[in-house]
Design a protein around this motif. Structure first.
Motif, PDB file in Angstrom:
ATOM      1  N   ASN A  98       0.857  -1.189   0.000  1.00 53.20           N
ATOM      2  CA  ASN A  98       0.000   0.000   0.000  1.00 53.20           C
ATOM      3  C   ASN A  98       0.893   1.238   0.000  1.00 53.20           C
ATOM      4  N   GLU A 191      -7.486  -1.199   2.616  1.00 51.86           N
ATOM      5  CA  GLU A 191      -6.898  -2.286   1.850  1.00 51.86           C
ATOM      6  C   GLU A 191      -7.851  -2.948   0.865  1.00 51.86           C
ATOM      7  N   THR A 192      -9.126  -3.081   1.220  1.00 45.31           N
ATOM      8  CA  THR A 192     -10.034  -3.740   0.277  1.00 45.31           C
ATOM      9  C   THR A 192     -10.453  -2.795  -0.850  1.00 45.31           C
ATOM     10  N   VAL A 224      -1.767  -7.324   2.421  1.00 44.26           N
ATOM     11  CA  VAL A 224      -1.523  -5.911   2.112  1.00 44.26           C
ATOM     12  C   VAL A 224      -0.750  -5.289   3.267  1.00 44.26           C
ATOM     13  N   ASN A 225       0.422  -4.732   2.954  1.00 47.64           N
ATOM     14  CA  ASN A 225       1.234  -4.046   3.960  1.00 47.64           C
ATOM     15  C   ASN A 225       1.665  -2.681   3.446  1.00 47.64           C
ATOM     16  N   ASN A 226       1.893  -1.773   4.374  1.00 47.49           N
ATOM     17  CA  ASN A 226       2.335  -0.415   4.061  1.00 47.49           C
ATOM     18  C   ASN A 226       3.821  -0.378   3.692  1.00 47.49           C
TER      19      ASN A 226
END
Length: 451
Positions: A98, A191-192, A224-226
């Protein structure tokens, strides 16, 4: 943007032992490309993860280190990784980064991607190995054109060096990585909604469950990761859990370091890598240098536009999630904004709520209709045309749009600064109520949404 220092911070030298995210940065602010990155121990952690660690051991190490998401929510990364299915027959999985950094007053991920693109790629490579994902996407804010150029170049360098693609490091593991630029919507930070946008759909959040770990991109397991979260992974793998935990200040429940910053009319606006647990006062005085001459600190936000306002007396709070929660708001992204004494809070909130209203996906009624309603009320108060009961109506909206009342966290984040502004600066809102206005029951004032 380059990292800057002021006062005592000048005497702090970045090193691999204390600044795992930023010690490789060049003084001239130029990007660190593959040869220089590898000369500075780059991809050593990836080689260790591929050669010496089982995939589940990588997940456990990240969990034991206490790494939490750096995008604002602060969910434990290792726990999130552990939600991915164990079934080896599911051979199509995705890792999404992300990088849609749309939070106002936040630019930390931009710095990492522009100046240390290989750090993000290495973090994603190790994470992909741990999660058994065969393809990754960096979902990038469309306006970050320099970051896109640097990331694409770094991906090509990594491919040419055998660090991406087929049979990475002779392990038999394949991982492809793509940079995908988004269309520019704040809601894609959820995230979605990001997943929907990546698929070419409207960027609306999805109902959960099922969670992305079970049903994500194109119906496949997805993590999902930043950006900043993933950039912490190489140092944890290279130097271990105990070292990583030792970086945080005593009293902090969050581990490691954090990119923190201060903007506004401060002497030295900037971005610094600091241990969790430093106080807001250290960040404001020692690094940002306090307010410019002629300005006085009125209030501050600790981590982006979606966090509540705090007063100068709250600067002694420790900068970690629990420390900021003690004074009534959230850590958010960790990039603070100073509001000076020349700013009218009604005007500031009207500006903020216009942004949040415009960026609503429109999926649920409280957010779609409530945020424009708050803008109209604030605009009337700003122009001295507010009616008796308008402040109570605004407070009612803060409650109706709070946590658990809407489909996603967009509206709760939007109204948190509004509620805190009324709490601390109610007199400025009262000053905009017309003296001859008749009392109107809370939530009864007619507002034509969209007019």
């Amino acid at each position: 943007m380059t990292l800057t220092s002021f006062g005592p911070a000048n005497r702090i030298k970045r090193s691999a032992e204390t600044h795992p995210l930023t010690w490789r940065l060049r003084d001239d602010g130029e990007a660190v490309w593959l040869d220089e990155y590898q000369a500075k121990n780059g991809y050593a952690a990836a080689r260790k993860a591929f050669a010496d660690m089982a995939q589940d051991d990588i997940v456990q190490t990240v969990k034991d280190a206490g790494l939490k998401g750096r995008g604002g929510a602060g969910f434990p990364t290792g726990v999130k990784w552990g939600l991915m299915p164990k079934d080896e027959s599911i051979n199509i999985r995705y890792l999404l980064c992300n990088a849609d950094e749309m939070e106002p007053n936040t630019w930390k991920d931009r710095m990492l991607m522009e100046q240390l693109p290989h750090l993000l790629i290495e973090g994603m490579l190790i994470s992909a190995r741990a999660l058994k994902t065969y393809r990754g996407y960096i979902f990038l804010r469309g306006e970050y054109t320099t970051a896109a150029k640097h990331l694409n170049r770094a991906v090509e360098e990594a491919k040419a060096a055998g660090l991406l693609g087929k049979n990475i490091l002779g392990s038999g593991f394949d991982f492809e990585l793509f940079v995908h630029t988004g269309a520019g919507r704040y809601i894609c930070g959820e995230e979605t909604a990001l997943i929907n946008s990546l698929e070419g759909r409207r960027a609306n959040p999805r109902s959960k469950p099922p969670f992305p770990a079970a049903v994500g991109v194109w119906g496949k397991p997805t993590c999902v990761n930043n950006v900043e979260t993933l950039c912490n992974v190489p140092a944890i793998i290279a130097d271990g859990v105990d070292w990583y935990k030792s970086l945080a200040r005593e009293g902090s429940e969050d581990m490691g370091t954090k990119l923190m910053g201060f903007s506004g009319k401060v002497m030295n606006p900037g971005l610094w890598e600091l241990p969790f647990g430093v106080t807001g006062r250290e960040l404001f005085e020692d690094y940002a240098g306090g307010m410019r001459d002629g300005f006085k600190l009125k209030c501050w936000q600790p981590g982006g536009a979606g966090t509540g306002f705090l007063l100068p007396e709250h600067l002694d709070a420790q900068m970690y999630a629990g420390g900021i929660a003690k004074v009534g708001t959230r850590m958010g992204t960790g990039l603070a904004m100073a509001v000076d004494d020349s700013v009218n809070m009604v005007s500031l909130l009207r500006n903020m709520e216009e942004f949040f209203s415009r960026e609503s996906c429109g999926f649920c009624t409280p957010c779609r209709d409530g945020l424009p309603w708050s803008v109209k009320l604030l605009r009337a108060i700003e122009n001295g045309e507010g009616q008796a009961g308008d402040i109570e109506t605004l407070l009612g909206l803060v409650g109706f749009l709070g946590p658990g009342k809407t489909f996603c966290a967009h509206a709760p984040g939007a109204v948190e600064p509004l509620g805190s502004a009324i709490k601390y600066f109610r007199s400025e809102f009262e000053a905009g109520i017309a003296p001859t206005s008749a009392a109107v029951p809370p939530l009864a004032r007619p507002i034509v949404v969209g007019a």
